[in-house]
Design an enzyme around this catalytic site. Structure first.
Site, PDB file in Angstrom:
ATOM      1  N   CYS A 160      -6.391 -10.756   1.672  1.00 57.71           N
ATOM      2  CA  CYS A 160      -6.090 -12.183   1.602  1.00 57.71           C
ATOM      3  C   CYS A 160      -6.794 -12.866   0.428  1.00 57.71           C
ATOM      4  O   CYS A 160      -6.272 -13.822  -0.149  1.00 57.71           O
ATOM      5  CB  CYS A 160      -6.450 -12.867   2.917  1.00 57.71           C
ATOM      6  SG  CYS A 160      -5.415 -12.344   4.309  1.00 57.71           S
ATOM      7  N   ASP A 188      12.940  -5.572   3.406  1.00 53.09           N
ATOM      8  CA  ASP A 188      12.357  -4.345   3.926  1.00 53.09           C
ATOM      9  C   ASP A 188      11.151  -4.702   4.795  1.00 53.09           C
ATOM     10  O   ASP A 188      10.885  -5.877   5.072  1.00 53.09           O
ATOM     11  CB  ASP A 188      11.982  -3.386   2.788  1.00 53.09           C
ATOM     12  CG  ASP A 188      10.776  -3.870   1.989  1.00 53.09           C
ATOM     13  OD1 ASP A 188      10.364  -5.045   2.142  1.00 53.09           O
ATOM     14  OD2 ASP A 188      10.235  -3.073   1.200  1.00 53.09           O
ATOM     15  N   CYS A 242      -4.617 -12.748  -2.562  1.00 55.41           N
ATOM     16  CA  CYS A 242      -3.247 -13.270  -2.431  1.00 55.41           C
ATOM     17  C   CYS A 242      -3.048 -14.485  -3.330  1.00 55.41           C
ATOM     18  O   CYS A 242      -3.878 -15.410  -3.326  1.00 55.41           O
ATOM     19  CB  CYS A 242      -2.977 -13.630  -0.975  1.00 55.41           C
ATOM     20  SG  CYS A 242      -1.294 -14.262  -0.702  1.00 55.41           S
ATOM     21  N   TYR A 274      20.040  -2.460   3.516  1.00 58.25           N
ATOM     22  CA  TYR A 274      18.927  -2.691   2.593  1.00 58.25           C
ATOM     23  C   TYR A 274      19.240  -2.137   1.206  1.00 58.25           C
ATOM     24  O   TYR A 274      19.072  -2.818   0.196  1.00 58.25           O
ATOM     25  CB  TYR A 274      17.627  -2.055   3.114  1.00 58.25           C
ATOM     26  CG  TYR A 274      16.614  -1.971   2.006  1.00 58.25           C
ATOM     27  CD1 TYR A 274      15.904  -3.107   1.615  1.00 58.25           C
ATOM     28  CD2 TYR A 274      16.419  -0.789   1.290  1.00 58.25           C
ATOM     29  CE1 TYR A 274      15.018  -3.057   0.554  1.00 58.25           C
ATOM     30  CE2 TYR A 274      15.537  -0.732   0.232  1.00 58.25           C
ATOM     31  CZ  TYR A 274      14.834  -1.868  -0.133  1.00 58.25           C
ATOM     32  OH  TYR A 274      13.972  -1.829  -1.196  1.00 58.25           O
ATOM     33  N   CYS A 300      -0.643 -20.231   3.461  1.00 56.00           N
ATOM     34  CA  CYS A 300      -0.205 -19.135   4.335  1.00 56.00           C
ATOM     35  C   CYS A 300      -0.423 -19.572   5.767  1.00 56.00           C
ATOM     36  O   CYS A 300      -1.556 -19.863   6.186  1.00 56.00           O
ATOM     37  CB  CYS A 300      -0.990 -17.855   4.047  1.00 56.00           C
ATOM     38  SG  CYS A 300      -0.626 -16.496   5.212  1.00 56.00           S
ATOM     39  N   CYS A 357      -0.449  -8.052   0.946  1.00 57.20           N
ATOM     40  CA  CYS A 357      -0.246  -8.428   2.349  1.00 57.20           C
ATOM     41  C   CYS A 357       0.157  -7.195   3.152  1.00 57.20           C
ATOM     42  O   CYS A 357       1.228  -7.129   3.754  1.00 57.20           O
ATOM     43  CB  CYS A 357       0.816  -9.526   2.442  1.00 57.20           C
ATOM     44  SG  CYS A 357       0.917 -10.321   4.061  1.00 57.20           S
ATOM     45  N   GLU A 363      15.751   3.963  -4.794  1.00 64.34           N
ATOM     46  CA  GLU A 363      15.766   3.273  -3.501  1.00 64.34           C
ATOM     47  C   GLU A 363      15.957   4.253  -2.345  1.00 64.34           C
ATOM     48  O   GLU A 363      15.342   4.104  -1.288  1.00 64.34           O
ATOM     49  CB  GLU A 363      16.862   2.201  -3.482  1.00 64.34           C
ATOM     50  CG  GLU A 363      16.592   1.012  -4.384  1.00 64.34           C
ATOM     51  CD  GLU A 363      15.378   0.209  -3.959  1.00 64.34           C
ATOM     52  OE1 GLU A 363      14.935   0.342  -2.800  1.00 64.34           O
ATOM     53  OE2 GLU A 363      14.854  -0.555  -4.793  1.00 64.34           O
TER      54      GLU A 363
END
Length: 304
Positions: free
Chosen positions: A210, A149, A213, A131, A218, A203, A48
């Site tokens: 799209c 994030d 997706c 975070y 959406c 995305c 991370e």
């Protein structure tokens, strides 16, 4: 208040189909090494920290090296700051390496080489922000905590609110994302990872796919995919103070011991003023040190 901000109310939540997103993630998630079985909380914490502002493709080989070299915090704590900075290589923003070394020392001395599972305890560790603390609690320990994030903020802004961009970070980001989490703890952790994956791979900011997706609804697509309100400029790297700092650090990482100022001058000859500014900032940040003889070395290696 940004356009559309007033529409951010709880009744909107539910636009993201939990089951569909989790099924998609289970079937298509990238095979990233820190997601594998047997990966410890410490190793997830390292990933991370490395992944902040750095692409996966650059992080993965160095993360693997670090896991083999420093599998537990005490192993890293026993190394010098200079060793850790040298191993950080080209990941960028090397202050992260120093903070991680400091964090490893605290974990080794106060927590018996274990990473806490409590968000507040994690936040108290050196170099661990909001975070990262929630990411470790979620991805290492499977807790139901919102992990927000840039990718998550973008997906929520588009799918839930119909906005082209998420705008600047806001205190509302955490409660808004938490409201989307499934009630079951185990599914919540997977859902958090899936939200992040969707933003990272489908995305995306510039060229969202799209057609690929998995979400059946959406708000952004339904609104005709309105353009982002703020066009963000790509920050250049060539010729910046960041590049100058990197060149100076390259010299010290490659050296066996302290070096003369001349070797640093030759590493960035184009702008003496910028070079001096970069050198001073490296000293202030504690990334390098100057010996009594006027030589320069990575942090902790001035006496070599």
């Amino acid at each position: 208040m940004r356009k559309g901000a007033a529409a951010r109310t709880l009744p909107e939540y539910g636009a993201i189909d939990t089951g569909v997103l989790i099924d998609w993630y289970t079937a298509t998630a990238r095979d990233l090494p820190w997601r594998g079985p047997g990966v410890t909380a410490w190793q997830i914490l390292m990933s991370e920290i490395m992944l902040q502002q750095t692409p996966v493709v650059r992080v993965e080989p160095i993360w693997r090296e670090w896991v083999a070299r420093w599998p537990v915090p005490s192993a890293m704590a026993a190394a010098s700051q200079g060793e850790v900075l040298r191993a950080w290589g080209k990941l960028g923003y090397p202050r992260r390496a120093l903070r991680l070394h400091e964090c490893a020392t605290v974990l080794a001395e106060r927590y018996g080489d274990e990473v806490p599972d409590d968000v507040e305890l994690l936040l108290a560790l050196p170099g661990i922000g909001a975070y990262t603390a929630r990411a470790v609690a979620c991805f290492a320990y499977g807790q139901r905590v919102p992990v927000v994030d840039t990718n998550v903020r973008r997906v929520v802004a588009r799918a839930v609110h119909g906005l082209g961009d998420a705008g600047n970070p806001s205190p509302r980001d955490l409660p808004e994302t938490e409201a989307l989490l499934p009630a079951r703890v185990q599914r919540a952790a997977v859902f958090s990872a899936a939200l992040m994956e969707l933003g990272a791979t489908v995305c995306t900011a510039r060229s969202p796919a799209c057609a690929a997706c998995p979400l059946p609804r959406c708000a952004w697509v339904a609104a005709g995919r309105p353009a982002a309100e703020v066009v963000r400029k790509t920050q250049k790297y060539e010729g910046t103070d960041r590049q100058a700092r990197g060149r100076l650090l390259d010299v010290l990482r490659a050296a066996d011991g302290p070096v003369e100022r001349l070797r640093l001058d030759l590493a960035w000859p184009r702008d003496p003023g910028q070079r001096a500014r970069a050198l001073d900032s490296l000293l202030v940040d504690g990334l390098i040190e100057q010996t009594a003889e006027g030589l320069f070395a990575l942090a902790g290696e001035g006496s070599r």
